[in-house]
Scaffold this motif. Structure first.
Motif, PDB file in Angstrom:
ATOM      1  N   ALA A  63       1.547   4.113  -3.513  1.00 51.18           N
ATOM      2  CA  ALA A  63       1.714   2.667  -3.609  1.00 51.18           C
ATOM      3  C   ALA A  63       2.647   2.392  -4.806  1.00 51.18           C
ATOM      4  O   ALA A  63       3.679   1.403  -4.686  1.00 51.18           O
ATOM      5  N   PRO A  64       2.443   2.921  -5.785  1.00 51.71           N
ATOM      6  CA  PRO A  64       3.432   2.744  -7.199  1.00 51.71           C
ATOM      7  C   PRO A  64       4.840   2.712  -6.827  1.00 51.71           C
ATOM      8  O   PRO A  64       5.668   2.121  -7.103  1.00 51.71           O
ATOM      9  N   ALA A  65       5.075   4.280  -6.061  1.00 55.21           N
ATOM     10  CA  ALA A  65       6.444   4.300  -5.678  1.00 55.21           C
ATOM     11  C   ALA A  65       6.995   3.569  -4.751  1.00 55.21           C
ATOM     12  O   ALA A  65       8.208   3.265  -4.638  1.00 55.21           O
ATOM     13  N   ASP A  99       0.925  -1.259   0.125  1.00 50.82           N
ATOM     14  CA  ASP A  99      -0.125   0.001  -0.077  1.00 50.82           C
ATOM     15  C   ASP A  99       0.844   1.114  -0.153  1.00 50.82           C
ATOM     16  O   ASP A  99       2.113   1.029   0.120  1.00 50.82           O
ATOM     17  N   SER A 100       0.380   2.453   0.073  1.00 48.62           N
ATOM     18  CA  SER A 100       1.092   3.552   0.198  1.00 48.62           C
ATOM     19  C   SER A 100       1.707   3.894   1.529  1.00 48.62           C
ATOM     20  O   SER A 100       1.265   3.200   2.428  1.00 48.62           O
ATOM     21  N   SER A 157      10.834  11.810   4.573  1.00 48.26           N
ATOM     22  CA  SER A 157      11.609  12.285   3.271  1.00 48.26           C
ATOM     23  C   SER A 157      12.372  11.222   2.769  1.00 48.26           C
ATOM     24  O   SER A 157      12.797  11.290   1.520  1.00 48.26           O
ATOM     25  N   CYS A 158      12.917  10.078   3.648  1.00 46.49           N
ATOM     26  CA  CYS A 158      13.853   9.397   3.149  1.00 46.49           C
ATOM     27  C   CYS A 158      13.242   7.835   2.962  1.00 46.49           C
ATOM     28  O   CYS A 158      13.806   6.868   2.809  1.00 46.49           O
ATOM     29  N   ALA A 159      12.000   7.900   2.780  1.00 47.81           N
ATOM     30  CA  ALA A 159      11.195   6.665   2.573  1.00 47.81           C
ATOM     31  C   ALA A 159      11.837   5.674   1.510  1.00 47.81           C
ATOM     32  O   ALA A 159      12.047   4.622   1.782  1.00 47.81           O
ATOM     33  N   ALA A 160      12.063   6.246   0.321  1.00 42.10           N
ATOM     34  CA  ALA A 160      12.318   5.521  -0.862  1.00 42.10           C
ATOM     35  C   ALA A 160      13.587   4.931  -0.493  1.00 42.10           C
ATOM     36  O   ALA A 160      13.906   3.773  -1.014  1.00 42.10           O
TER      37      ALA A 160
END
Length: 387
Positions: A16-18, A8-9, A358-361
């Motif tokens: 969610a796609p990211a 999920d997001s 901010s650093c989730a990805a």
């Protein structure tokens, strides 16, 4: 190794796609050559439209409609490849469209949601997925029905105002003008609450305060929804005030139950069916899911619960990642009971919420890389032992 990545997001951080993309990138770093299938999902709340469109290769459409207070707003609805329209009430009637000082469930209306449905009808849609999360309204779906031709009439025979304040003057309902195309449609309503329309567990008492209702307003809202429910029953013969789910989205669930050929279902089940999750799960070696915060609520109709249950049904192991994860054994046991083999935090250290968002990805990639590298090591050890 085939990994189905179905998160999920991560709210306020990544859609969610990211999230799915970051997890796939990280996994391939730790296990080069792995087959990662990105399948972002949602549970029917905000973001469901864009998630479904991305997962199926559908299209997004924009429409100028009215926000909860009657102002123009550009809202999105989705069209899936099979022609199904996906609409979130939050897109036109959502709490996020209002500033904190603007929240007013006495005046807020679902009229814009009805306008979105009409746009989809005009485009030829006859199958609908409707997400009920995130509304700013408490009008029992009356505004939506008004946008689709239903008349709400006062004692003098004139139309009532939009919003709950109009229902305070409601005398009868005239459904003769309701769009006839609706009865030739199929509506799947993503609803993850079982609250009735009125009473101590009803729409006004449970959800009204978060939409700006004072204790006195909650009582008024509950009274007008009770009057509304009586008029609905007189008009349709359907008693909806005590129906589970009727109180969802400020009573929007009641409108769908009374006037639409609609079925209320858990949002995650609707989404997993729409993206053909079970078919894509075939031959998978692992499912990787996740959401921003994993806790006891995660096993009450949320994304990771639905994903894990479907994976378990096909004997595919499932692991979950999250920005905030439980540490107490009771919650971990609940997650395990649902088919989640393990839960991992993505945070590398104790950092502020602002930093985490901010650093989730970056943190998702690192977590997935480590999980993949460990999995690859385990596979290598198994092969060596077999020799």
């Amino acid at each position: 190794m085939k990994v189905l990545i179905a998160p999920d997001s991560f709210k306020e951080s990544l859609d969610a796609p990211a999230v799915a993309q970051a997890l796939a990138q990280g996994w391939c770093m730790g296990m080069p050559g792995a087959q990662c299938i990105e399948l972002p999902v949602a549970d029917g709340g905000e973001g469901t439209t864009q998630t479904l469109v991305a997962a199926t290769g559908g299209m997004l459409h924009q429409a100028r409609v009215e926000d909860p207070l009657g102002r123009p707003v550009d809202a999105l609805w989705g069209e899936l490849p099979d022609g199904t329209a996906v609409i979130e009430c939050a897109s036109a009637s959502g709490l996020a469209l209002l500033g904190p000082h603007e929240r007013d469930p006495w005046c807020a209306s679902t009229f814009g949601t009805g306008q979105l449905i009409k746009c989809a009808l005009d485009a030829g849609a006859r199958r609908f997925i409707i997400g009920l999360g995130g509304s700013a309204t408490n009008d029992g779906g009356a505004g939506m029905l008004q946008a689709l031709g239903l008349e709400l009439v006062d004692q003098a025979g004139g139309p009532v105002e939009r919003g709950a304040k109009g229902l305070a003057r409601l005398s009868r309902i005239n459904a003769d003008g309701l769009d006839k195309r609706l009865m030739a449609c199929e509506f799947q309503i993503a609803c993850d609450v079982n609250n009735p329309l009125v009473g101590q567990e009803g729409a006004s008492a449970v959800f009204g305060p978060q939409k700006g209702a004072s204790p006195a307003m909650v009582e008024r809202l509950d009274r007008v929804l009770a009057t509304y429910a009586s008029c609905v029953e007189t008009t349709t013969g359907k008693a909806v005030k005590d129906e589970p789910g009727a109180g969802a989205a400020g009573g929007l669930g009641a409108a769908f139950l009374a006037f639409f050929p609609a079925q209320l279902k858990p949002g995650i089940d609707i989404v997993l069916d729409a993206v053909q999750f079970d078919q894509r799960l075939q031959d998978a070696d692992l499912v990787l899911t996740g959401e921003g915060r994993i806790d006891r609520q995660s096993v009450r109709g949320k994304t990771i619960q639905g994903v894990a249950r479907h994976a378990r049904a096909q004997n595919v192991p499932c692991i979950a990642v999250g920005g905030s994860v439980p540490v107490d054994p009771q919650t971990l046991d609940l997650l395990s009971d649902e088919g989640i083999a393990a839960v991992f935090p993505i945070l590398p250290a104790a950092i502020s919420l602002e930093q985490a968002l901010s650093c989730a990805a970056e943190n998702l990639r690192a977590c997935a890389r480590n999980l993949a590298a460990f999995s690859a090591w385990g596979q290598q050890q198994t092969r060596q032992t077999a020799k």
